[in-house]
Design an enzyme around this catalytic site. Structure first.
Site, short mmCIF file in Angstrom:
data_model
loop_
_atom_site.label_atom_id
_atom_site.label_comp_id
_atom_site.label_asym_id
_atom_site.label_seq_id
_atom_site.Cartn_x
_atom_site.Cartn_y
_atom_site.Cartn_z
N ILE A 118 -3.87 0.38 8.07
CA ILE A 118 -4.08 -0.01 6.68
C ILE A 118 -5.44 0.51 6.21
O ILE A 118 -6.46 0.26 6.85
CB ILE A 118 -3.99 -1.54 6.53
CG1 ILE A 118 -2.55 -1.99 6.81
CG2 ILE A 118 -4.44 -1.99 5.14
CD1 ILE A 118 -2.35 -3.49 6.84
N ASP A 119 -5.43 1.26 5.11
CA ASP A 119 -6.68 1.80 4.57
C ASP A 119 -6.98 1.16 3.21
O ASP A 119 -6.27 0.26 2.77
CB ASP A 119 -6.62 3.32 4.48
CG ASP A 119 -5.51 3.82 3.58
OD1 ASP A 119 -5.03 3.06 2.70
OD2 ASP A 119 -5.10 4.99 3.73
N SER A 120 -8.03 1.63 2.56
CA SER A 120 -8.45 1.01 1.30
C SER A 120 -7.39 1.14 0.20
O SER A 120 -7.24 0.25 -0.62
CB SER A 120 -9.78 1.59 0.83
OG SER A 120 -9.70 2.99 0.70
N ASP A 154 -4.11 1.20 0.75
CA ASP A 154 -3.09 0.20 1.10
C ASP A 154 -3.56 -1.19 0.70
O ASP A 154 -2.76 -2.02 0.26
CB ASP A 154 -2.82 0.21 2.62
CG ASP A 154 -2.15 1.48 3.09
OD1 ASP A 154 -1.36 2.08 2.33
OD2 ASP A 154 -2.41 1.89 4.24
N PHE A 155 -4.85 -1.44 0.86
CA PHE A 155 -5.38 -2.76 0.53
C PHE A 155 -5.21 -3.08 -0.95
O PHE A 155 -4.92 -4.21 -1.32
CB PHE A 155 -6.85 -2.88 0.95
CG PHE A 155 -7.37 -4.29 0.85
CD1 PHE A 155 -6.95 -5.26 1.75
CD2 PHE A 155 -8.24 -4.64 -0.15
CE1 PHE A 155 -7.41 -6.56 1.64
CE2 PHE A 155 -8.71 -5.95 -0.26
CZ PHE A 155 -8.28 -6.91 0.64
#
Length: 80
Positions: free
Chosen positions: A37-39, A41-42
């Site tokens: 999960i990356d930024s 996705d956040f």
């Protein structure tokens, strides 16, 4: 909402909406390292949580959240 219902909803949106492999979605999985999960996705997660659980995630409250279980704890503390 029970803890089980929270976990089921979270698992479902991680797999369906973020397209994370089901075998990577387990309680001790690290959100960044194990699930990737990356930024970006956040940002999606913030929208999905608001829609499904009725509250807005605050970044400062998520600072210590690193695993799926901790993420579910966080949601449970907001909806419980």
């Amino acid at each position: 909402m029970t803890r089980t219902e929270i976990e089921e909803k979270v698992k479902a949106f991680l797999i369906d909406d973020l397209e994370i492999d089901e075998d990577k979605v387990f309680p001790d999985a690290k959100l960044k390292e194990d699930m990737g999960i990356d930024s970006l996705d956040f940002v999606d997660i913030v929208v999905i949580v608001e829609k499904n659980f009725g509250f807005k995630i605050k970044a400062e409250e998520m600072a210590g959240v690193t695993t799926l279980s901790q993420f579910c704890d966080y949601i449970e503390s907001k909806v419980g």
